[in-house]
Design a protein around this motif. Structure first.
Motif, short mmCIF file in Angstrom:
data_model
loop_
_atom_site.label_atom_id
_atom_site.label_comp_id
_atom_site.label_asym_id
_atom_site.label_seq_id
_atom_site.Cartn_x
_atom_site.Cartn_y
_atom_site.Cartn_z
N LEU A 206 47.46 41.42 58.95
CA LEU A 206 47.60 42.75 58.37
C LEU A 206 46.40 42.97 57.46
N MET A 207 45.63 44.02 57.77
CA MET A 207 44.42 44.27 57.01
C MET A 207 44.25 45.76 56.73
N GLU A 208 43.55 46.04 55.65
CA GLU A 208 43.31 47.43 55.26
C GLU A 208 42.12 47.99 56.04
N LEU A 209 42.25 49.23 56.46
CA LEU A 209 41.17 49.91 57.19
C LEU A 209 40.39 50.79 56.22
N THR A 210 39.08 50.60 56.19
CA THR A 210 38.25 51.47 55.36
C THR A 210 38.21 52.88 55.94
N LYS A 211 38.20 52.95 57.28
CA LYS A 211 38.28 54.23 57.99
C LYS A 211 39.23 54.06 59.16
N THR A 212 40.19 54.95 59.28
CA THR A 212 41.18 54.84 60.34
C THR A 212 40.53 54.85 61.72
N GLU A 213 39.42 55.59 61.84
CA GLU A 213 38.74 55.70 63.13
C GLU A 213 38.16 54.37 63.61
N ARG A 214 38.05 53.38 62.72
CA ARG A 214 37.49 52.09 63.10
C ARG A 214 38.55 51.13 63.64
N ALA A 215 39.78 51.59 63.80
CA ALA A 215 40.86 50.69 64.21
C ALA A 215 40.56 50.01 65.54
N LEU A 216 40.07 50.77 66.52
CA LEU A 216 39.76 50.19 67.83
C LEU A 216 38.65 49.16 67.71
N GLU A 217 37.62 49.46 66.95
CA GLU A 217 36.51 48.53 66.77
C GLU A 217 36.96 47.26 66.06
N VAL A 218 37.75 47.41 65.02
CA VAL A 218 38.22 46.24 64.27
C VAL A 218 39.12 45.37 65.13
N THR A 219 40.01 46.00 65.90
CA THR A 219 40.90 45.23 66.78
C THR A 219 40.09 44.48 67.82
N ALA A 220 39.08 45.14 68.39
CA ALA A 220 38.23 44.47 69.38
C ALA A 220 37.48 43.30 68.76
N GLY A 275 43.89 40.34 76.69
CA GLY A 275 43.45 41.67 76.29
C GLY A 275 44.18 42.12 75.05
N PHE A 276 44.04 43.39 74.73
CA PHE A 276 44.79 43.92 73.60
C PHE A 276 45.18 45.37 73.86
N ARG A 277 46.19 45.79 73.17
CA ARG A 277 46.65 47.18 73.25
C ARG A 277 46.82 47.69 71.82
N LEU A 278 46.26 48.86 71.58
CA LEU A 278 46.29 49.46 70.25
C LEU A 278 47.06 50.77 70.29
N ALA A 279 47.94 50.96 69.33
CA ALA A 279 48.70 52.21 69.23
C ALA A 279 48.78 52.62 67.78
N GLY A 280 49.03 53.91 67.53
CA GLY A 280 49.13 54.41 66.17
C GLY A 280 50.14 55.52 66.09
N HIS A 281 50.17 56.18 64.94
CA HIS A 281 51.19 57.18 64.70
C HIS A 281 50.62 58.59 64.60
N ALA A 282 49.31 58.74 64.74
CA ALA A 282 48.71 60.08 64.64
C ALA A 282 47.36 60.03 65.31
N PRO A 283 46.79 61.19 65.71
CA PRO A 283 45.46 61.21 66.32
C PRO A 283 44.46 60.53 65.41
N ASP A 286 47.14 58.37 69.31
CA ASP A 286 48.38 58.73 69.95
C ASP A 286 48.41 58.26 71.41
N VAL A 287 47.40 57.50 71.80
CA VAL A 287 47.33 56.94 73.15
C VAL A 287 47.07 55.45 73.03
N ASP A 288 47.78 54.66 73.84
CA ASP A 288 47.57 53.21 73.80
C ASP A 288 46.30 52.85 74.56
N PHE A 289 45.63 51.79 74.09
CA PHE A 289 44.44 51.28 74.74
C PHE A 289 44.76 49.91 75.32
#
Length: 304
Positions: A206-220, A275-283, A286-289
């Protein structure tokens, strides 16, 4: 239930010193009053500041307090009788010995207490957080993130092919693989983040995101880092990962977030593994990867 040790540990150093000084003043004043009335048996109360000092600051500080208490006792004797006779000197020396023994006992008890508390919070195999402590710290992180309006990334993953390592090479090889993975994980997350072993070959971050848009990059990045750690062991073991973005505006509980991340992880295991799958609660989440290792590398490069 009130816990004295937790209350003492919760005090700031300044507050602890104020408590010690206030205690010394009260005990010294009481001792002087009793001495003036011919009562000479309150020295036992001097044990309390020594115990507090030893628990909170260590043996050396406690002995410093003990010496100060002996000086106060000597001053009380002088004010009451005008001189220090042999019996008073012997009593002061005996008090110092008792104070030193008390400080030594409390110091050893504190060391054992800290060791047991650490073992209770850490996974014995890998040294990272165990499930109970991960959940405790993660709950605190969620509450803090909601207050500060920050987003968090919860990652849940387990290992593909780990059982084969234990079966073919023995549990010692499996243990070394888990330890290697844990060491790599410590370098991938920040000091304020949580990394724990949930049991067996399942882990969570569990980690804090500096920018929500970086979630996919951080997960990768996390998946690539853990995959590299597994490859370095020489065994054909990969990891399947599910990740959920927890926005500060969302009131999802830790239990719900972990359930979602766990479901995403098992979806990866059923479909592709590694692999990995990422999901969230807002744009925009709103689509799994769902990505294979090759796609993860490309995605990481395109988001860098």
């Amino acid at each position: 239930m009130f816990s004295p040790e937790e209350w003492l540990d919760s005090l700031t150093p300044v507050a602890a010193w104020r408590l010690l000084i206030l205690g010394l003043i009260c005990i010294a004043s009481s001792n002087w009053l009793f001495q003036a009335n011919g009562i000479n048996n309150v020295g036992l109360f001097y044990m309390l500041p020594i115990c507090v000092a030893c628990w909170r600051f260590g043996f050396k500080i406690a002995m410093g307090i003990a010496v100060a208490e002996i000086a106060l006792s000597a001053a009380t004797f002088l004010s009451a009788s005008g001189h220090l006779d042999t019996s008073a000197m012997v009593e002061l020396v005996m008090q110092l010995i008792k104070f030193g023994c008390t400080a030594a006992v409390v110091s050893r008890f504190r060391q054992g207490f800290d060791r047991e508390r650490l073992l209770a919070r850490r996974d014995w195999m890998t040294g990272i957080l165990n499930r109970h402590e991960f959940q405790r710290q993660a709950e605190a992180m969620l509450a803090s993130a909601t207050t500060r309006h920050h987003s968090l990334l919860l990652v849940y993953f387990d290992l593909d092919g780990f059982k084969a390592v234990n079966d073919q090479f023995g549990h010692h090889a499996g243990d070394r693989l888990l330890q290697c993975l844990a060491e790599k994980g410590k370098s991938l997350i920040g000091p304020a983040d949580c990394f724990g072993r949930m049991g067996g070959d399942e882990f969570a971050v569990l980690m804090e995101l500096t920018k929500t848009e970086r979630a996919l990059e951080v997960t990768a990045q996390l998946h690539l880092g853990f995959t590299a750690a597994l490859e370095s062991t020489g065994h054909r073991v990969t990891c399947s990962m599910g990740a959920v973005v927890a926005l500060s505006s969302n009131d999802a509980s830790l239990h719900e977030l972990m359930r979602q991340a766990d479901q995403l992880m098992y979806a990866v295991k059923r479909d592709t593994k590694a692999g990995f799958r990422l999901a969230g609660h807002a744009p925009p989440f709103d689509v799994d990867f769902l990505l294979s290792p090759r796609q993860q590398t490309c995605s990481h490069q395109s988001h860098g």
